[in-house]
Design a protein around this motif. Structure first.
Motif, PDB file in Angstrom:
ATOM      1  N   ASN A  53     -19.930 -14.339 -37.590  1.00 58.40           N
ATOM      2  CA  ASN A  53     -21.204 -14.919 -37.904  1.00 58.40           C
ATOM      3  C   ASN A  53     -21.223 -16.108 -36.971  1.00 58.40           C
ATOM      4  OD1 ASN A  53     -24.024 -15.560 -38.756  1.00 58.40           O
ATOM      5  ND2 ASN A  53     -23.053 -16.642 -40.542  1.00 58.40           N
ATOM      6  N   ARG A  54     -21.506 -16.186 -35.669  1.00 58.96           N
ATOM      7  CA  ARG A  54     -21.519 -17.183 -34.702  1.00 58.96           C
ATOM      8  C   ARG A  54     -22.735 -18.193 -34.910  1.00 58.96           C
ATOM      9  NH1 ARG A  54     -17.969 -18.223 -30.035  1.00 58.96           N
ATOM     10  NH2 ARG A  54     -18.925 -19.752 -28.729  1.00 58.96           N
ATOM     11  N   PRO A  55     -22.712 -19.355 -35.353  1.00 63.19           N
ATOM     12  CA  PRO A  55     -23.948 -19.924 -35.196  1.00 63.19           C
ATOM     13  C   PRO A  55     -24.586 -20.684 -34.026  1.00 63.19           C
ATOM     14  CG  PRO A  55     -22.354 -21.525 -36.410  1.00 63.19           C
ATOM     15  CD  PRO A  55     -21.701 -20.081 -36.033  1.00 63.19           C
ATOM     16  N   LEU A  57     -25.457 -23.803 -31.456  1.00 65.69           N
ATOM     17  CA  LEU A  57     -25.257 -25.258 -31.607  1.00 65.69           C
ATOM     18  C   LEU A  57     -26.504 -25.980 -31.619  1.00 65.69           C
ATOM     19  CD1 LEU A  57     -22.319 -24.822 -28.614  1.00 65.69           C
ATOM     20  CD2 LEU A  57     -21.960 -25.165 -31.289  1.00 65.69           C
ATOM     21  N   PRO A  58     -26.372 -27.289 -32.136  1.00 74.13           N
ATOM     22  CA  PRO A  58     -25.022 -27.664 -32.861  1.00 74.13           C
ATOM     23  C   PRO A  58     -25.390 -27.186 -34.406  1.00 74.13           C
ATOM     24  CG  PRO A  58     -27.255 -29.308 -32.837  1.00 74.13           C
ATOM     25  CD  PRO A  58     -27.442 -28.220 -32.074  1.00 74.13           C
ATOM     26  N   PHE A  59     -24.123 -27.228 -35.174  1.00 72.65           N
ATOM     27  CA  PHE A  59     -24.084 -26.374 -36.340  1.00 72.65           C
ATOM     28  C   PHE A  59     -23.603 -27.165 -37.340  1.00 72.65           C
ATOM     29  CE2 PHE A  59     -20.102 -25.910 -34.564  1.00 72.65           C
ATOM     30  CZ  PHE A  59     -19.356 -25.667 -35.573  1.00 72.65           C
ATOM     31  N   THR A  60     -23.927 -26.835 -38.699  1.00 72.71           N
ATOM     32  CA  THR A  60     -23.104 -27.296 -39.648  1.00 72.71           C
ATOM     33  C   THR A  60     -22.446 -26.293 -40.366  1.00 72.71           C
ATOM     34  OG1 THR A  60     -24.786 -29.322 -39.934  1.00 72.71           O
ATOM     35  CG2 THR A  60     -23.523 -28.571 -42.243  1.00 72.71           C
ATOM     36  N   PRO A  61     -21.046 -26.422 -40.691  1.00 74.35           N
ATOM     37  CA  PRO A  61     -20.356 -25.676 -41.619  1.00 74.35           C
ATOM     38  C   PRO A  61     -20.798 -25.353 -42.985  1.00 74.35           C
ATOM     39  CG  PRO A  61     -18.929 -27.079 -40.470  1.00 74.35           C
ATOM     40  CD  PRO A  61     -20.290 -27.546 -40.557  1.00 74.35           C
ATOM     41  N   GLY A  62     -20.354 -24.385 -43.805  1.00 75.74           N
ATOM     42  CA  GLY A  62     -20.421 -24.123 -45.250  1.00 75.74           C
ATOM     43  C   GLY A  62     -21.481 -23.094 -45.457  1.00 75.74           C
ATOM     44  N   THR A  63     -20.914 -22.300 -46.120  1.00 76.42           N
ATOM     45  CA  THR A  63     -21.593 -21.015 -46.539  1.00 76.42           C
ATOM     46  C   THR A  63     -21.614 -20.731 -48.182  1.00 76.42           C
ATOM     47  OG1 THR A  63     -19.191 -19.611 -46.836  1.00 76.42           O
ATOM     48  CG2 THR A  63     -20.497 -19.565 -44.566  1.00 76.42           C
ATOM     49  N   GLU A  64     -21.254 -21.500 -48.973  1.00 78.37           N
ATOM     50  CA  GLU A  64     -21.381 -21.427 -50.575  1.00 78.37           C
ATOM     51  C   GLU A  64     -21.420 -23.148 -51.115  1.00 78.37           C
ATOM     52  OE1 GLU A  64     -17.599 -19.351 -50.830  1.00 78.37           O
ATOM     53  OE2 GLU A  64     -16.408 -21.179 -50.114  1.00 78.37           O
ATOM     54  N   ILE A  65     -22.703 -22.729 -51.755  1.00 78.96           N
ATOM     55  CA  ILE A  65     -23.078 -24.384 -52.253  1.00 78.96           C
ATOM     56  C   ILE A  65     -23.636 -24.081 -53.716  1.00 78.96           C
ATOM     57  CG2 ILE A  65     -23.594 -25.263 -49.872  1.00 78.96           C
ATOM     58  CD1 ILE A  65     -26.602 -24.674 -50.678  1.00 78.96           C
TER      59      ILE A  65
END
Length: 335
Positions: A53-55, A57-65
């Protein structure tokens, strides 16, 4: 708002904490004030540009909040309300003070659940539960072999496997990690640093082998699994934390009547190009109903290794990279 941002793919060193504009809402979206964000091995792959799952650019990581609903886009069909305490799964954007998420991927959490613990549910517990029940069809009385059993995914598999009535055999590196798996319900713990995993599994099972393998590690450990499974076993391919994607000799699958089964939770959450249909998306909600019931009944006790301010994101990621974490490290964007 503050957020961890990558303007290029280059690993941890390419990420920086920046002040950026808050993300915009669209119909179907919910804005969440993020109180806790889980840190995972997948975040490292994303930062390196190696994740499926390539975001953009620019990107912010984090998949679980986890956090509180701050705003709901007009026209969005949802039972959520502003102020609800929730957890959510998203393809990226979690390492930030605010995140915009598809309302279908946002779930109310039990009143007594801390936000730090809630970060385990959107991907870790959900992946594990779906893998063991939907794909692996783990039955009461069967033997489950869990690799990487001291990591967040491994501990989740140990807990859920035990709750489903399986006999759980855990593998981990070192006495401290083995003890963590034992404390969460593993009947047997194998220290792969000092024991031969294949021989230990066969001895424990009386030579028969294990019925189901939960493998977020891949590499050599997957190869070992092929040599200590029972006929008709199911090998659940969850990830490749070892760094090597194993190749499966088809003749072994044939002669032992084995099933090698992959599970990518992003498909069920309709991340990226995934196109899960409406019945599948509805089925996802039943997973969270079941998981929250297991939590309230005391079967699930998420392990938070450390909770760190978002400014320490690089240290948190390095600890994951160096395999120094038992359970999950969590970032607090408000600190």
């Amino acid at each position: 708002m503050r957020a961890v941002v990558g303007h290029t793919f280059g690993g941890i060193e390419a990420l920086a904490l920046e002040t950026i504009d808050t993300p915009q809402l669209a119909v179907g979206n919910v804005r969440i004030a993020v109180r806790a964000a889980g840190v995972s091995f997948a975040n490292l792959l994303v930062a390196q540009g190696k994740h499926q799952n390539r975001p953009l650019l620019p990107f912010t990581p984090g998949t679980e909040i986890a956090g509180e609903v701050a705003e709901i886009a007009p026209g969005t069909t949802t039972s959520l309300k502003v102020g609800d305490r929730v957890c959510a799964g998203l393809s990226s954007g979690g390492f930030a003070e605010e995140a915009v998420v598809d309302a279908q991927n946002v779930f109310r959490i039990p009143d007594g659940m801390p936000f730090e613990e809630a970060t385990h549910f959107p991907t870790i517990y959900a992946t594990t539960y779906a893998a063991l029940t939907w794909r692996g069809m783990l039955a009461r009385g069967e033997t489950l072999l869990v690799h990487g059993a001291a990591g967040a995914s491994g501990l989740a598999a140990v807990e859920i496997g035990a709750a489903l009535g399986a006999r759980v055999i855990a593998t981990a590196g070192g006495p401290e990690k083995a003890a963590a798996a034992k404390a969460r319900g593993a009947a047997h713990c194998i220290d792969y640093r000092s024991q031969d995993v294949r021989e230990a599994v066969l001895e424990i099972t009386g030579g028969r082998g294990t019925d189901v393998v939960f493998d977020p590690v891949g590499g050599d450990m997957f190869d070992v699994s092929l040599r200590c499974v029972a006929p008709l076993a199911r090998l659940l391919i969850i990830g490749f934390a070892s760094g090597r994607i194993p190749q499966i000799p088809a003749n072994i699958l044939l002669v032992k009547n084995l099933s090698a089964i992959g599970l990518y939770w992003g498909f069920y959450m309709a991340w990226g190009k995934s196109q899960a249909d409406a019945p599948t998306r509805a089925r996802v909600r039943t997973v969270f109903d079941d998981l929250f019931k297991l939590y309230e009944d005391g079967h699930l006790r998420p392990v938070v290794d450390a909770a760190m301010p978002i400014s320490q994101f690089a240290e948190a990621l390095r600890r994951v990279e160096d395999r120094k974490v038992i359970g999950k490290i969590v970032l607090r964007p408000g600190e």
